[in-house]
Enzyme design. Sequence first.
Site, PDB file in Angstrom:
ATOM      1  N   ASN A 220       0.830  -1.220   0.000  1.00  0.00           N
ATOM      2  CA  ASN A 220       0.000   0.000   0.000  1.00  0.00           C
ATOM      3  C   ASN A 220       0.858   1.261   0.000  1.00  0.00           C
ATOM      4  O   ASN A 220       0.357   2.369   0.190  1.00  0.00           O
ATOM      5  CB  ASN A 220      -0.898   0.044   1.246  1.00  0.00           C
ATOM      6  CG  ASN A 220      -1.875  -1.104   1.301  1.00  0.00           C
ATOM      7  OD1 ASN A 220      -2.063  -1.728   2.331  1.00  0.00           O
ATOM      8  ND2 ASN A 220      -2.501  -1.392   0.188  1.00  0.00           N
TER       9      ASN A 220
ATOM     10  N   HIS B 163      -7.497   4.495   1.309  1.00  0.00           N
ATOM     11  CA  HIS B 163      -6.778   4.265   0.049  1.00  0.00           C
ATOM     12  C   HIS B 163      -6.821   5.473  -0.881  1.00  0.00           C
ATOM     13  O   HIS B 163      -6.416   5.369  -2.044  1.00  0.00           O
ATOM     14  CB  HIS B 163      -7.322   3.012  -0.643  1.00  0.00           C
ATOM     15  CG  HIS B 163      -7.053   1.774   0.140  1.00  0.00           C
ATOM     16  ND1 HIS B 163      -5.841   1.122   0.100  1.00  0.00           N
ATOM     17  CD2 HIS B 163      -7.825   1.110   1.047  1.00  0.00           C
ATOM     18  CE1 HIS B 163      -5.888   0.082   0.917  1.00  0.00           C
ATOM     19  NE2 HIS B 163      -7.070   0.055   1.507  1.00  0.00           N
TER      20      HIS B 163
ATOM     21  N   HIS C 286     -14.592  -2.396   4.741  1.00  0.00           N
ATOM     22  CA  HIS C 286     -13.439  -3.100   5.297  1.00  0.00           C
ATOM     23  C   HIS C 286     -13.788  -3.864   6.586  1.00  0.00           C
ATOM     24  O   HIS C 286     -14.685  -3.465   7.337  1.00  0.00           O
ATOM     25  CB  HIS C 286     -12.330  -2.072   5.605  1.00  0.00           C
ATOM     26  CG  HIS C 286     -11.014  -2.688   5.950  1.00  0.00           C
ATOM     27  ND1 HIS C 286     -10.543  -2.741   7.235  1.00  0.00           N
ATOM     28  CD2 HIS C 286     -10.086  -3.289   5.174  1.00  0.00           C
ATOM     29  CE1 HIS C 286      -9.360  -3.332   7.240  1.00  0.00           C
ATOM     30  NE2 HIS C 286      -9.054  -3.668   5.996  1.00  0.00           N
TER      31      HIS C 286
ATOM     32  N   GLU D  58     -16.546   3.840   1.854  1.00  0.00           N
ATOM     33  CA  GLU D  58     -15.119   4.159   1.672  1.00  0.00           C
ATOM     34  C   GLU D  58     -14.993   5.002   0.414  1.00  0.00           C
ATOM     35  O   GLU D  58     -15.745   4.785  -0.541  1.00  0.00           O
ATOM     36  CB  GLU D  58     -14.313   2.860   1.534  1.00  0.00           C
ATOM     37  CG  GLU D  58     -14.428   2.001   2.776  1.00  0.00           C
ATOM     38  CD  GLU D  58     -13.741   0.639   2.653  1.00  0.00           C
ATOM     39  OE1 GLU D  58     -12.920   0.449   1.744  1.00  0.00           O
ATOM     40  OE2 GLU D  58     -14.042  -0.230   3.493  1.00  0.00           O
TER      41      GLU D  58
ATOM     42  N   SER E 191     -11.066  -1.038  -0.731  1.00  0.00           N
ATOM     43  CA  SER E 191      -9.746  -1.662  -0.663  1.00  0.00           C
ATOM     44  C   SER E 191      -9.586  -2.862  -1.582  1.00  0.00           C
ATOM     45  O   SER E 191      -8.476  -3.191  -1.980  1.00  0.00           O
ATOM     46  CB  SER E 191      -9.435  -2.072   0.772  1.00  0.00           C
ATOM     47  OG  SER E 191     -10.393  -2.980   1.245  1.00  0.00           O
TER      48      SER E 191
ATOM     49  N   LYS F 117      -0.691   3.702   4.582  1.00  0.00           N
ATOM     50  CA  LYS F 117      -0.789   3.354   3.162  1.00  0.00           C
ATOM     51  C   LYS F 117      -0.054   4.424   2.346  1.00  0.00           C
ATOM     52  O   LYS F 117       1.179   4.396   2.294  1.00  0.00           O
ATOM     53  CB  LYS F 117      -2.264   3.165   2.795  1.00  0.00           C
ATOM     54  CG  LYS F 117      -2.880   2.113   3.734  1.00  0.00           C
ATOM     55  CD  LYS F 117      -4.275   1.742   3.417  1.00  0.00           C
ATOM     56  CE  LYS F 117      -4.907   0.921   4.513  1.00  0.00           C
ATOM     57  NZ  LYS F 117      -4.238  -0.342   4.832  1.00  0.00           N
TER      58      LYS F 117
ATOM     59  N   ASP G 235     -14.387   6.302   4.992  1.00  0.00           N
ATOM     60  CA  ASP G 235     -13.017   5.841   5.206  1.00  0.00           C
ATOM     61  C   ASP G 235     -12.198   6.219   3.966  1.00  0.00           C
ATOM     62  O   ASP G 235     -12.521   5.783   2.854  1.00  0.00           O
ATOM     63  CB  ASP G 235     -13.058   4.314   5.417  1.00  0.00           C
ATOM     64  CG  ASP G 235     -11.695   3.714   5.694  1.00  0.00           C
ATOM     65  OD1 ASP G 235     -10.705   4.214   5.134  1.00  0.00           O
ATOM     66  OD2 ASP G 235     -11.626   2.724   6.445  1.00  0.00           O
TER      67      ASP G 235
HETATM   68  C1  LIG Z   1     -10.399   0.733   3.964  1.00  0.00           C
HETATM   69  C2  LIG Z   1      -9.465   0.406   5.087  1.00  0.00           C
HETATM   70  N1  LIG Z   1      -9.693   0.949   6.301  1.00  0.00           N
HETATM   71  C3  LIG Z   1      -8.889   0.680   7.340  1.00  0.00           C
HETATM   72  C4  LIG Z   1      -7.823  -0.171   7.217  1.00  0.00           C
HETATM   73  C5  LIG Z   1      -6.963  -0.474   8.396  1.00  0.00           C
HETATM   74  O1  LIG Z   1      -5.909   0.414   8.436  1.00  0.00           O
HETATM   75  P1  LIG Z   1      -4.548   0.056   9.228  1.00  0.00           P
HETATM   76  O2  LIG Z   1      -3.752  -0.786   8.296  1.00  0.00           O
HETATM   77  O3  LIG Z   1      -3.959   1.369   9.554  1.00  0.00           O
HETATM   78  O4  LIG Z   1      -4.961  -0.713  10.444  1.00  0.00           O
HETATM   79  C6  LIG Z   1      -7.529  -0.737   5.981  1.00  0.00           C
HETATM   80  C7  LIG Z   1      -6.344  -1.624   5.840  1.00  0.00           C
HETATM   81  O5  LIG Z   1      -6.223  -2.452   5.025  1.00  0.00           O
HETATM   82  C8  LIG Z   1      -8.379  -0.451   4.889  1.00  0.00           C
HETATM   83  O6  LIG Z   1      -8.159  -0.999   3.687  1.00  0.00           O
END
Ligand SMILES: Cc1ncc(COP(=O)(O)O)c(C=O)c1O
Length: 384
Positions: A36, A205, A125, A173, A177, A233, A202
Amino acid sequence: MVNFPQNLQKRLSKRHTENAFRKLDSKLGLVDFSSNDYLGFSREGAISKMALEIMVSEKINQNGATGSRLLSGNHGLYATLEAYLSEYYNAGAALVFNSGYDANLGFFSTVPQKEDIILYDEFCHASIRDGIQLSHAKGYKFRHNSMDDLARKLDSLLMKPRNADSEIYVSTESIFSMDGDSPNLNELTSFCEKHNLHLVVDEAHALGVFGKGILNALGLEKKVFARIITFGKGLGVHGAAVLGSTYLKDFLVNFCRSFVYTTGLPPHTLATILGAYHFLESQGGEQLMGRLKDNITYFKSVVVEMGLSTYFIGNHSAIQSCIVEGNEKVKLLSHSLEDKGFDVRPILSPTVPKGAERLRFCLHAFNTQAEILGALEVVKKNFG
Ligand SMILES: Cc1ncc(COP(=O)(O)O)c(C=O)c1O
């Protein structure tokens, strides 16, 4: 020797028979199409240099936070970073969490109350879904990116009797992801405004790939109840923040268990996050974002030229997924890519639904056109 319980053994065996057994490995020396680290910030010398300068200029000589932020762990860089974030993102306030997982888990398990409702995109996620499971509110999923399904679900909920205090949250989001696609945030924010729903987005990404994120880019940041941004990321570091009002921040500081009952991040991590933001805002950061955009455009054009479009989920992000049905098939293709020197990870069911297994290409500013071409040639050979 201590016995390993039979029922757990059975679950592990099932993973093997379904070709879905996971193990930890590190693939060295391959071309990175899986991390990422979209802009290559995790290895950017200018950022580590800035982090060190911040540590020195602030006279910080401390390796760890030493406790929860509510006790001894709230070292000075937290205030600096949170003030920076609220200004940068045009948000009322920012609250830094130890990870995106902690932020989503904490937000969704804490904010929606017992009589409340959470409508969430079916592809949200795991950290969001886990938070909803922990919450006392009721969660209902709507079809991925479908405004129609969201409206239908809302209509049917509004027909049922509800407590007068009950609030409704909507979770999505800005870049998903696994599919790398986006909801129509203009429509979604208007819809939520019209029906008085609290929208939570969220941006994990999107940060770095689309500058500050998509909401700021569209000028919609004041129309959402909360945003989750992550530093692991596009920024190449670690940690996360919830952006929202000062009331929201106060509420989380008082009630959010994944915030309260854990040791804070070390000062060095916060200094690196600040360094990463400074670099993102510099000419060097701008150049890398431009290079990433060019690589995304190039990748998509080669996919079209090679006649592979039907296999790829179309989007404009750094996540380009190629559907290859079945765990065995997608693993084989990932191995063929590895044999040619490319690290493209297979995403297996049950992480994604059966039939939607895929190769997930994560594109970076540092990938070359020759690498992109070489990897896609392997994919083309597979589809013959
Ligand atoms: C959309 C999304 N939110 C949150 C997270 C979690 O983030 P972190 O890796 O900082 O725990 C991810 C991680 O893959 C993600 O893809």
